[in-house]
Design a protein around this motif. Structure first.
Motif, PDB file in Angstrom:
ATOM      1  N   HIS A 163       0.815  -1.218   0.000  1.00 52.75           N
ATOM      2  CA  HIS A 163       0.000   0.000   0.000  1.00 52.75           C
ATOM      3  C   HIS A 163       0.855   1.278   0.000  1.00 52.75           C
ATOM      4  CE1 HIS A 163      -3.665  -2.304   0.542  1.00 52.75           C
ATOM      5  NE2 HIS A 163      -3.111  -2.932   1.552  1.00 52.75           N
ATOM      6  N   ASP A 164       2.043   1.208  -0.623  1.00 49.51           N
ATOM      7  CA  ASP A 164       2.954   2.358  -0.746  1.00 49.51           C
ATOM      8  C   ASP A 164       3.478   2.863   0.597  1.00 49.51           C
ATOM      9  OD1 ASP A 164       2.786   2.445  -3.561  1.00 49.51           O
ATOM     10  OD2 ASP A 164       0.920   3.573  -3.454  1.00 49.51           O
ATOM     11  N   LEU A 165       3.426   2.032   1.616  1.00 55.07           N
ATOM     12  CA  LEU A 165       3.978   2.416   2.912  1.00 55.07           C
ATOM     13  C   LEU A 165       5.506   2.432   2.843  1.00 55.07           C
ATOM     14  CD1 LEU A 165       1.632   0.231   5.119  1.00 55.07           C
ATOM     15  CD2 LEU A 165       1.580   2.725   4.958  1.00 55.07           C
ATOM     16  N   LYS A 166       6.108   3.396   3.480  1.00 50.70           N
ATOM     17  CA  LYS A 166       7.550   3.600   3.415  1.00 50.70           C
ATOM     18  C   LYS A 166       8.316   2.392   3.960  1.00 50.70           C
ATOM     19  CE  LYS A 166      11.147   6.882   4.881  1.00 50.70           C
ATOM     20  NZ  LYS A 166      11.424   8.106   5.679  1.00 50.70           N
ATOM     21  N   ASN A 167       9.283   1.900   3.174  1.00 53.71           N
ATOM     22  CA  ASN A 167      10.177   0.803   3.560  1.00 53.71           C
ATOM     23  C   ASN A 167       9.449  -0.516   3.826  1.00 53.71           C
ATOM     24  OD1 ASN A 167      12.344   2.578   3.421  1.00 53.71           O
ATOM     25  ND2 ASN A 167      12.292   3.037   5.613  1.00 53.71           N
ATOM     26  N   VAL A 168       8.227  -0.669   3.306  1.00 58.09           N
ATOM     27  CA  VAL A 168       7.464  -1.896   3.511  1.00 58.09           C
ATOM     28  C   VAL A 168       7.375  -2.671   2.201  1.00 58.09           C
ATOM     29  CG1 VAL A 168       5.220  -2.880   4.155  1.00 58.09           C
ATOM     30  CG2 VAL A 168       6.137  -0.924   5.416  1.00 58.09           C
ATOM     31  N   LEU A 169       7.785  -3.951   2.245  1.00 59.65           N
ATOM     32  CA  LEU A 169       7.696  -4.810   1.060  1.00 59.65           C
ATOM     33  C   LEU A 169       6.333  -5.459   0.942  1.00 59.65           C
ATOM     34  CD1 LEU A 169      11.192  -6.566   1.192  1.00 59.65           C
ATOM     35  CD2 LEU A 169      10.464  -4.747  -0.363  1.00 59.65           C
ATOM     36  N   ARG A 170       5.809  -5.937   2.064  1.00 57.40           N
ATOM     37  CA  ARG A 170       4.478  -6.512   2.088  1.00 57.40           C
ATOM     38  C   ARG A 170       4.000  -6.654   3.525  1.00 57.40           C
ATOM     39  NH1 ARG A 170       4.263  -9.240  -1.599  1.00 57.40           N
ATOM     40  NH2 ARG A 170       6.298  -8.663  -2.429  1.00 57.40           N
ATOM     41  N   ILE A 171       2.729  -7.012   3.649  1.00 57.63           N
ATOM     42  CA  ILE A 171       2.090  -7.120   4.960  1.00 57.63           C
ATOM     43  C   ILE A 171       1.720  -8.576   5.207  1.00 57.63           C
ATOM     44  CG2 ILE A 171       0.105  -6.420   6.357  1.00 57.63           C
ATOM     45  CD1 ILE A 171       0.040  -3.826   4.613  1.00 57.63           C
ATOM     46  N   LEU A 172       2.114  -9.085   6.367  1.00 56.55           N
ATOM     47  CA  LEU A 172       1.768 -10.435   6.786  1.00 56.55           C
ATOM     48  C   LEU A 172       0.728 -10.352   7.898  1.00 56.55           C
ATOM     49  CD1 LEU A 172       2.173 -13.549   7.086  1.00 56.55           C
ATOM     50  CD2 LEU A 172       4.097 -13.026   8.609  1.00 56.55           C
ATOM     51  N   LYS A 173      -0.318 -11.164   7.768  1.00 59.80           N
ATOM     52  CA  LYS A 173      -1.350 -11.210   8.806  1.00 59.80           C
ATOM     53  C   LYS A 173      -1.443 -12.634   9.364  1.00 59.80           C
ATOM     54  CE  LYS A 173      -4.163  -9.640   5.741  1.00 59.80           C
ATOM     55  NZ  LYS A 173      -5.388  -9.229   5.010  1.00 59.80           N
ATOM     56  N   VAL A 174      -1.332 -12.729  10.678  1.00 60.33           N
ATOM     57  CA  VAL A 174      -1.560 -14.000  11.362  1.00 60.33           C
ATOM     58  C   VAL A 174      -2.980 -13.939  11.899  1.00 60.33           C
ATOM     59  CG1 VAL A 174      -0.861 -15.529  13.234  1.00 60.33           C
ATOM     60  CG2 VAL A 174       0.873 -14.257  11.945  1.00 60.33           C
ATOM     61  N   ASN A 175      -3.857 -14.762  11.333  1.00 62.80           N
ATOM     62  CA  ASN A 175      -5.283 -14.711  11.641  1.00 62.80           C
ATOM     63  C   ASN A 175      -5.635 -15.747  12.707  1.00 62.80           C
ATOM     64  OD1 ASN A 175      -5.985 -12.820   9.345  1.00 62.80           O
ATOM     65  ND2 ASN A 175      -5.089 -14.520   8.210  1.00 62.80           N
ATOM     66  N   TYR A 176      -6.397 -15.280  13.703  1.00 62.18           N
ATOM     67  CA  TYR A 176      -6.827 -16.158  14.788  1.00 62.18           C
ATOM     68  C   TYR A 176      -8.302 -16.482  14.621  1.00 62.18           C
ATOM     69  CZ  TYR A 176      -2.533 -14.422  16.898  1.00 62.18           C
ATOM     70  OH  TYR A 176      -1.218 -14.079  17.132  1.00 62.18           O
ATOM     71  N   PHE A 177      -8.666 -17.736  14.924  1.00 64.02           N
ATOM     72  CA  PHE A 177     -10.050 -18.167  14.765  1.00 64.02           C
ATOM     73  C   PHE A 177     -10.526 -18.773  16.077  1.00 64.02           C
ATOM     74  CE2 PHE A 177      -7.775 -18.634  10.757  1.00 64.02           C
ATOM     75  CZ  PHE A 177      -8.456 -17.695   9.997  1.00 64.02           C
ATOM     76  N   GLY A 178     -11.520 -18.120  16.692  1.00 60.71           N
ATOM     77  CA  GLY A 178     -12.050 -18.592  17.961  1.00 60.71           C
ATOM     78  C   GLY A 178     -12.661 -19.974  17.834  1.00 60.71           C
ATOM     79  N   ASP A 179     -12.633 -20.722  18.937  1.00 61.16           N
ATOM     80  CA  ASP A 179     -13.162 -22.088  18.923  1.00 61.16           C
ATOM     81  C   ASP A 179     -14.682 -22.128  18.919  1.00 61.16           C
ATOM     82  OD1 ASP A 179     -10.610 -23.154  18.962  1.00 61.16           O
ATOM     83  OD2 ASP A 179     -10.516 -23.159  21.145  1.00 61.16           O
ATOM     84  N   SER A 180     -15.342 -21.017  19.261  1.00 59.04           N
ATOM     85  CA  SER A 180     -16.796 -20.997  19.316  1.00 59.04           C
ATOM     86  C   SER A 180     -17.284 -19.578  19.102  1.00 59.04           C
ATOM     87  CB  SER A 180     -17.280 -21.517  20.674  1.00 59.04           C
ATOM     88  OG  SER A 180     -16.781 -20.694  21.712  1.00 59.04           O
ATOM     89  N   CYS A 181     -18.576 -19.455  18.851  1.00 60.19           N
ATOM     90  CA  CYS A 181     -19.158 -18.132  18.710  1.00 60.19           C
ATOM     91  C   CYS A 181     -19.029 -17.387  20.039  1.00 60.19           C
ATOM     92  CB  CYS A 181     -20.624 -18.232  18.316  1.00 60.19           C
ATOM     93  SG  CYS A 181     -20.935 -17.751  16.620  1.00 60.19           S
ATOM     94  N   GLY A 182     -18.680 -16.121  19.951  1.00 61.11           N
ATOM     95  CA  GLY A 182     -18.466 -15.318  21.141  1.00 61.11           C
ATOM     96  C   GLY A 182     -17.032 -15.310  21.600  1.00 61.11           C
TER      97      GLY A 182
END
Length: 279
Positions: A163-182
């Motif tokens: 996203h044209d951010l200075k000195n950034v090559l790319r963005i990594l996201k570690v996604n968390y998924f809850g075991d249940s609703c709520g």
């Protein structure tokens, strides 16, 4: 009967939204277990393929980071040191059969841009960890590495452009998924800089509880209309049901604009909001 119908609808909504949160097409889920007859990449570099499941047996050959192996069998033997304990696996590497400890095998591998990312999950009694190695030169196998303390062990990884951010090559996201609703889920956002260093930027939360309560924290990458520079819009939205029968909801939305100076967010990232007091 009316109450039963409402509860049934709430359960269905809970199932729908929880299932939807798990169905992110761009996410690679990290399976913590190795499967027999499946192919994996090496996380370690110059790993000794052993003739037996121990550190004293004959070295069959050396295996480099990123090389692929096939799991043939999990043994009952373990490699243990001061910080970890992992099972030995019988593997096949280019027709050579031997043994490699699990700590040297990547749970998953992803290519993004010109970089190869290798992920190894480690569980302990207190908090899971995700070890990440980024190979930025496929010829020399040069890599950088980082370790992230996990908020939850049910995770996946995904990537986003810089996203044209200075000195950034790319963005990594570690996604968390809850075991249940709520249950709380969300993501950890990390920026890969031009020195191939991963910088943790923020933990963003997400909660969905069957239409009764929801929380969403997001980053949106935009351009400042005044100076044309990239900015990051942090948005926190909460919705809570205050009267089920009348279907009344209370919604609150707060936003804050951040800039990226090449090494950190400005101002310092915080989820706390305080109204400005005029003098």
């Amino acid at each position: 009967m009316f109450t039963l119908k409402l509860n049934t609808i709430s359960l269905l909504m809970c199932f729908f939204f929880c299932t939807l949160s798990h169905a992110q097409k761009d996410t690679t889920y990290i399976d913590q277990n190795f499967k027999v007859n499946e192919t994996y990449s090496l996380f370690g570099d110059n790993v000794k393929l052993r003739a037996e499941p121990n550190t004293t047996s004959e070295v069959v050959t050396l295996v480099r980071i990123g090389d692929t192996i096939t799991i043939l069998k999990k043994t009952d033997e373990f490699l243990q040191d001061a910080t970890s304990k992992s099972a030995w696996y019988e593997v096949d590497f280019q027709g050579n059969k031997g043994f490699i400890a699990g700590k040297f095998i990547a749970n998953t591998h992803k290519k993004s841009g010109n970089q190869q990312f290798y992920f190894r999950f480690e569980s302990d009694d207190e908090q899971g960890k995700l070890h990440i190695r980024i190979v930025h030169n496929t010829k020399t196998k040069a890599y950088t590495e980082a370790t992230l303390k996990l908020l939850d062990e049910n995770i996946g990884v995904s990537f986003e452009e810089h996203h044209d951010l200075k000195n950034v090559l790319r963005i990594l996201k570690v996604n968390y998924f809850g075991d249940s609703c709520g249950a709380e889920s969300g993501k950890t956002v990390l920026f890969l800089d031009t020195n191939y260093k991963l910088i943790k930027v923020a933990d963003l939360s997400s909660i969905g509880d069957g239409g009764v309560y929801s929380l969403s924290e997001t980053f949106t990458y935009k351009t400042d209309e005044n100076n044309g520079q990239p900015i990051i819009l942090f948005t926190k939205e909460e919705e809570e049901q205050v009267d089920e029968e009348k279907r009344w909801f209370e919604t609150k939305k707060i936003t804050r604009i951040y800039e990226w100076n090449g090494s950190k967010l400005v101002p310092e990232f915080s989820k706390e909001f305080k109204k400005r007091i005029e003098n």
